[in-house]
Design an enzyme around this catalytic site. Sequence first.
Site, PDB file in Angstrom:
ATOM      1  N   ASP A   7      15.873  -3.613 -18.378  1.00 41.34           N
ATOM      2  CA  ASP A   7      14.448  -3.417 -18.214  1.00 41.34           C
ATOM      3  C   ASP A   7      13.636  -4.480 -19.396  1.00 41.34           C
ATOM      4  O   ASP A   7      14.257  -4.893 -20.143  1.00 41.34           O
ATOM      5  CB  ASP A   7      14.054  -2.053 -18.618  1.00 41.34           C
ATOM      6  CG  ASP A   7      12.460  -1.748 -18.551  1.00 41.34           C
ATOM      7  OD1 ASP A   7      11.945  -1.359 -19.583  1.00 41.34           O
ATOM      8  OD2 ASP A   7      11.933  -2.249 -17.522  1.00 41.34           O
ATOM      9  N   ASP A   9       9.738  -4.912 -19.969  1.00 48.51           N
ATOM     10  CA  ASP A   9       8.798  -4.623 -20.943  1.00 48.51           C
ATOM     11  C   ASP A   9       9.052  -3.486 -21.777  1.00 48.51           C
ATOM     12  O   ASP A   9       9.618  -2.273 -21.180  1.00 48.51           O
ATOM     13  CB  ASP A   9       7.424  -4.230 -19.887  1.00 48.51           C
ATOM     14  CG  ASP A   9       7.006  -5.397 -19.465  1.00 48.51           C
ATOM     15  OD1 ASP A   9       6.192  -5.330 -18.385  1.00 48.51           O
ATOM     16  OD2 ASP A   9       7.071  -6.819 -20.033  1.00 48.51           O
ATOM     17  N   ASP A 126      13.098   1.816 -21.382  1.00 51.51           N
ATOM     18  CA  ASP A 126      12.294   2.576 -22.254  1.00 51.51           C
ATOM     19  C   ASP A 126      11.644   3.634 -21.512  1.00 51.51           C
ATOM     20  O   ASP A 126      10.938   4.551 -22.253  1.00 51.51           O
ATOM     21  CB  ASP A 126      11.339   1.635 -22.868  1.00 51.51           C
ATOM     22  CG  ASP A 126      10.452   0.924 -21.978  1.00 51.51           C
ATOM     23  OD1 ASP A 126       9.212   0.961 -22.513  1.00 51.51           O
ATOM     24  OD2 ASP A 126      10.648   0.748 -20.806  1.00 51.51           O
TER      25      ASP A 126
HETATM   26  O1  LIG Z   1       9.106  -1.752 -18.054  1.00 51.19           O
HETATM   27  P1  LIG Z   1       9.068  -2.883 -16.996  1.00 51.19           P
HETATM   28  O2  LIG Z   1       9.778  -2.003 -15.685  1.00 51.19           O
HETATM   29  O3  LIG Z   1       9.892  -4.131 -17.314  1.00 51.19           O
HETATM   30  O4  LIG Z   1       7.542  -3.056 -16.716  1.00 51.19           O
HETATM   31  C1  LIG Z   1       6.468  -2.258 -16.871  1.00 51.19           C
HETATM   32  C2  LIG Z   1       5.302  -3.041 -16.430  1.00 51.19           C
HETATM   33  O5  LIG Z   1       5.190  -3.186 -15.234  1.00 51.19           O
HETATM   34  C3  LIG Z   1       4.142  -1.828 -16.478  1.00 51.19           C
HETATM   35  O6  LIG Z   1       4.424  -0.666 -15.523  1.00 51.19           O
HETATM   36  C4  LIG Z   1       3.143   0.309 -15.705  1.00 51.19           C
HETATM   37  O7  LIG Z   1       3.565   1.237 -14.831  1.00 51.19           O
HETATM   38  P2  LIG Z   1       2.989   1.095 -13.199  1.00 51.19           P
HETATM   39  O8  LIG Z   1       3.914   0.003 -12.457  1.00 51.19           O
HETATM   40  O9  LIG Z   1       1.563   1.205 -13.243  1.00 51.19           O
HETATM   41  O10 LIG Z   1       3.612   2.920 -12.766  1.00 51.19           O
HETATM   42  C5  LIG Z   1       2.964   0.407 -16.739  1.00 51.19           C
HETATM   43  O11 LIG Z   1       3.775   1.413 -17.621  1.00 51.19           O
HETATM   44  C6  LIG Z   1       2.473  -0.527 -17.928  1.00 51.19           C
HETATM   45  O12 LIG Z   1       2.197  -0.019 -19.272  1.00 51.19           O
HETATM   46  C7  LIG Z   1       3.655  -1.410 -18.037  1.00 51.19           C
HETATM   47  O13 LIG Z   1       3.464  -2.702 -18.856  1.00 51.19           O
HETATM   48 MG   LIG Z   2      10.081  -0.775 -19.609  1.00 49.43          MG
END
Ligand SMILES: O=P(O)(O)OC[C@@H](O)[C@H]1O[C@@H](OP(=O)(O)O)[C@@H](O)[C@@H](O)[C@@H]1O
Ligand SMILES: [Mg+2]
EC number: 3.1.3.82
Length: 175
Positions: A7, A9, A126
């Site tokens: 993953d 972020d 995460d």
């Molecule tokens: O962890 P990865 O998959 O690499 O990316 C997560 C991000 O796309 C964002 O995903 C969003 O969830 P929603 O997409 O709004 O449900 C939130 O959790 C944000 O805080 C986060 O930065």
């Molecule tokens: Mg993530």
Amino acid sequence: MKLLILDRDGVINFDSDAYIKSLEEWLPIPGSIEAIAQLSKAGWTVAVATNQSGIARGYYPLQTLEAMHARLRALVAEQGGEVGLIVHCPHGPDEGCDCRKPKPGMLRTIAEHYQVPLAGVWFVGDSKGDLEAALAVDAQPVLVKTGKGQRTLEKGVPESTLIFDDLAAIARELI
Ligand SMILES: O=P(O)(O)OC[C@@H](O)[C@H]1O[C@@H](OP(=O)(O)O)[C@@H](O)[C@@H](O)[C@@H]1O
Ligand SMILES: [Mg+2]
Ligand SMILES: [Zn+2]
């Protein structure tokens, strides 16, 4: 082949509840770049599967996402390593796509790209959706405590989940 899927972020770079909306906001978690470089130099193919609903939400354009991934590749290359396929889901939660985690579409895309089975492949995340995506394709769910990981852990994770402090600890385990 030795395939590891990450993953993005909260695993490679710091995450934010306000999304990572610019190249300036994209900051590697200490040790993560070195971990990816060491893993790739040790023969691991390190791929990435990342939800990026911020695109659908209009927070940042695809060009910005691509700049972040170019930065990731450059930083790992400076350490003598390389990053494999990076797959992202640009869709919003209500679009019903097949690629947004916890659906396993991105993991399947990576497996098909490398022509390897997903069974037992470590997918490091995460968030609960990362773990669920892994389980959906019989991959190994792995949680790191960085990003949202500690919060995810406190809410409860599938019993088969492997847990590490961070990506550097995973590299130490695998190399
Ligand atoms: O962890 P990865 O998959 O690499 O990316 C997560 C991000 O796309 C964002 O995903 C969003 O969830 P929603 O997409 O709004 O449900 C939130 O959790 C944000 O805080 C986060 O930065
Ligand atoms: Mg993530
Ligand atoms: Zn999608």
